[in-house]
Design a protein around this motif. Sequence first.
Motif, short mmCIF file in Angstrom:
data_model
loop_
_atom_site.label_atom_id
_atom_site.label_comp_id
_atom_site.label_asym_id
_atom_site.label_seq_id
_atom_site.Cartn_x
_atom_site.Cartn_y
_atom_site.Cartn_z
N LEU A 13 32.80 44.76 34.82
CA LEU A 13 32.86 43.57 35.66
C LEU A 13 33.77 43.80 36.86
O LEU A 13 33.41 43.48 38.01
CB LEU A 13 33.35 42.38 34.85
N VAL A 14 34.96 44.35 36.63
CA VAL A 14 35.91 44.58 37.72
C VAL A 14 35.33 45.57 38.74
O VAL A 14 35.41 45.36 39.96
CB VAL A 14 37.25 45.08 37.15
N SER A 15 34.75 46.65 38.25
CA SER A 15 34.18 47.65 39.15
C SER A 15 33.05 47.05 40.00
O SER A 15 32.99 47.27 41.22
CB SER A 15 33.66 48.83 38.35
N ARG A 16 32.17 46.31 39.37
CA ARG A 16 31.05 45.72 40.09
C ARG A 16 31.54 44.67 41.09
O ARG A 16 30.96 44.51 42.17
CB ARG A 16 30.07 45.12 39.10
N ALA A 17 32.59 43.93 40.73
CA ALA A 17 33.14 42.94 41.66
C ALA A 17 33.69 43.60 42.91
O ALA A 17 33.43 43.16 44.04
CB ALA A 17 34.24 42.13 40.96
N ASN A 18 34.45 44.67 42.72
CA ASN A 18 35.05 45.35 43.87
C ASN A 18 34.02 46.05 44.75
O ASN A 18 34.26 46.27 45.94
CB ASN A 18 36.07 46.39 43.38
N GLN A 19 32.87 46.43 44.18
CA GLN A 19 31.89 47.21 44.92
C GLN A 19 30.68 46.40 45.36
O GLN A 19 29.67 46.97 45.79
CB GLN A 19 31.43 48.40 44.05
N ARG A 20 30.76 45.07 45.31
CA ARG A 20 29.65 44.26 45.82
C ARG A 20 29.47 44.54 47.31
O ARG A 20 30.44 44.56 48.08
CB ARG A 20 29.92 42.77 45.61
N THR A 21 28.24 44.75 47.72
CA THR A 21 27.98 45.12 49.12
C THR A 21 28.04 43.91 50.05
O THR A 21 28.41 44.06 51.21
CB THR A 21 26.60 45.79 49.24
N ASP A 22 27.69 42.73 49.56
CA ASP A 22 27.68 41.58 50.45
C ASP A 22 29.08 41.01 50.66
O ASP A 22 29.51 40.80 51.79
CB ASP A 22 26.74 40.49 49.92
N ARG A 23 29.80 40.81 49.57
CA ARG A 23 31.16 40.27 49.67
C ARG A 23 31.97 40.77 48.49
O ARG A 23 31.92 40.18 47.42
CB ARG A 23 31.14 38.74 49.69
N PRO A 24 32.72 41.86 48.68
CA PRO A 24 33.55 42.36 47.56
C PRO A 24 34.53 41.29 47.10
O PRO A 24 35.08 40.54 47.90
CB PRO A 24 34.29 43.55 48.19
N LEU A 25 34.69 41.21 45.79
CA LEU A 25 35.66 40.29 45.20
C LEU A 25 36.80 41.12 44.64
O LEU A 25 36.62 41.84 43.65
CB LEU A 25 35.00 39.48 44.08
N PRO A 26 37.98 41.10 45.27
CA PRO A 26 39.09 41.92 44.77
C PRO A 26 39.36 41.62 43.29
O PRO A 26 39.54 40.46 42.91
CB PRO A 26 40.27 41.49 45.65
N ALA A 27 39.35 42.67 42.48
CA ALA A 27 39.45 42.48 41.03
C ALA A 27 40.37 43.53 40.42
O ALA A 27 40.31 44.71 40.78
CB ALA A 27 38.06 42.56 40.38
N VAL A 28 41.20 43.09 39.49
CA VAL A 28 42.18 43.94 38.81
C VAL A 28 41.86 43.93 37.32
O VAL A 28 41.52 42.89 36.75
CB VAL A 28 43.61 43.42 39.06
N LEU A 29 41.99 45.09 36.69
CA LEU A 29 41.73 45.23 35.26
C LEU A 29 43.03 45.17 34.47
O LEU A 29 44.00 45.85 34.81
CB LEU A 29 41.02 46.54 34.98
N LEU A 30 43.04 44.38 33.40
CA LEU A 30 44.13 44.35 32.44
C LEU A 30 43.69 45.07 31.17
O LEU A 30 42.52 45.01 30.79
CB LEU A 30 44.51 42.91 32.08
N THR A 31 44.61 45.76 30.51
CA THR A 31 44.24 46.42 29.26
C THR A 31 45.47 46.68 28.41
O THR A 31 46.58 46.85 28.91
CB THR A 31 43.51 47.75 29.53
N SER A 32 45.24 46.71 27.12
CA SER A 32 46.24 47.18 26.16
C SER A 32 45.80 48.50 25.55
O SER A 32 46.36 48.94 24.55
CB SER A 32 46.44 46.14 25.04
N HIS A 33 44.80 49.14 26.17
CA HIS A 33 44.12 50.25 25.51
C HIS A 33 44.19 51.56 26.28
O HIS A 33 43.41 52.47 26.01
CB HIS A 33 42.66 49.87 25.26
N ARG A 34 45.10 51.70 27.24
CA ARG A 34 45.24 53.00 27.88
C ARG A 34 45.73 54.01 26.86
O ARG A 34 46.64 53.74 26.08
CB ARG A 34 46.24 52.94 29.05
N GLY A 35 45.13 55.20 26.84
CA GLY A 35 45.53 56.23 25.90
C GLY A 35 44.91 56.09 24.53
O GLY A 35 45.25 56.82 23.61
N THR A 36 43.96 55.14 24.37
CA THR A 36 43.25 54.97 23.11
C THR A 36 41.79 55.36 23.32
O THR A 36 41.39 55.81 24.39
CB THR A 36 43.33 53.51 22.62
N ASP A 37 40.96 55.13 22.30
CA ASP A 37 39.54 55.43 22.43
C ASP A 37 38.87 54.61 23.51
O ASP A 37 37.82 55.00 24.04
CB ASP A 37 38.82 55.20 21.09
N GLN A 38 39.45 53.47 23.87
CA GLN A 38 38.87 52.63 24.90
C GLN A 38 39.03 53.23 26.30
O GLN A 38 38.39 52.78 27.25
CB GLN A 38 39.51 51.23 24.87
#
Length: 238
Positions: A81-106
């Motif tokens: 969702l965040v990637s697609r929001a930032n890369q919309r061609t008509d009007r990018p929607l600035p988006a930030v990802l939150l996670t508790s899973h860096r360094g895990t299988d996620q």
Amino acid sequence: MGVATLDPGARILVLDDDVEDAEAAAGTLRDADFRADSLSDNAAGLTVDSFLADVCAGYDALVCDHVLSRDRRFGFTGAELVSRANQRTDRPLPAVLLTSHRGTDQTGSISRWLSGIPAVVDKPELTDGIVPALDYTVRELRGDFSEERRCFLTPIEVLEVFTTGEVKRARVVVVGWHMQKSVWMPLEPALAATGLNAAQMEGRWLEAKVNCNAKRPDDLYYRDITIAPDLPEDWFTS
């Protein structure tokens, strides 16, 4: 391609399937003088495109947790969702990802979409990290990349391919990042870009634009992946 500046009072949507976490992030943004709404309700049946078009309409930015699968409430990950929001061609929607899973299988499911995610905030660092992450995301969408996110063309050697598990991946050497260390690369974008299947990928040389100044292998992203032209036999020894 215009991107709105996030002035005080900008409307920000916080999406997290954990109600308390969603409201905590929204509260941090309100403390920074933004207008923030939290959302944890069922979005069953909505695609990423329909969610962005319908639910996010009227918002100036998005903050989203990565894992949204609890009770099957959402049919997509936060990273997509965040990637697609930032890369919309008509009007990018600035988006930030939150996670508790860096360094895990996620981590692998985040890496799949990392080229469109300028900033990832670990949840324990949310209070101090969320506003700077939003500020940086707006800058990158305008073309102002940090040194660690700037990408350039480099050869990539595919050593092994793994098609089992949640995320298909390849062990590769990214020459421009480190010639003696292998890293994990998401496989599906490479397959889609080259037209090769997994069996054909192993042992191949690719080219891609990669942010080779990234400090951690988990922060590498890949754009414009192609099959590399044949390298001279003495390429590594000359």
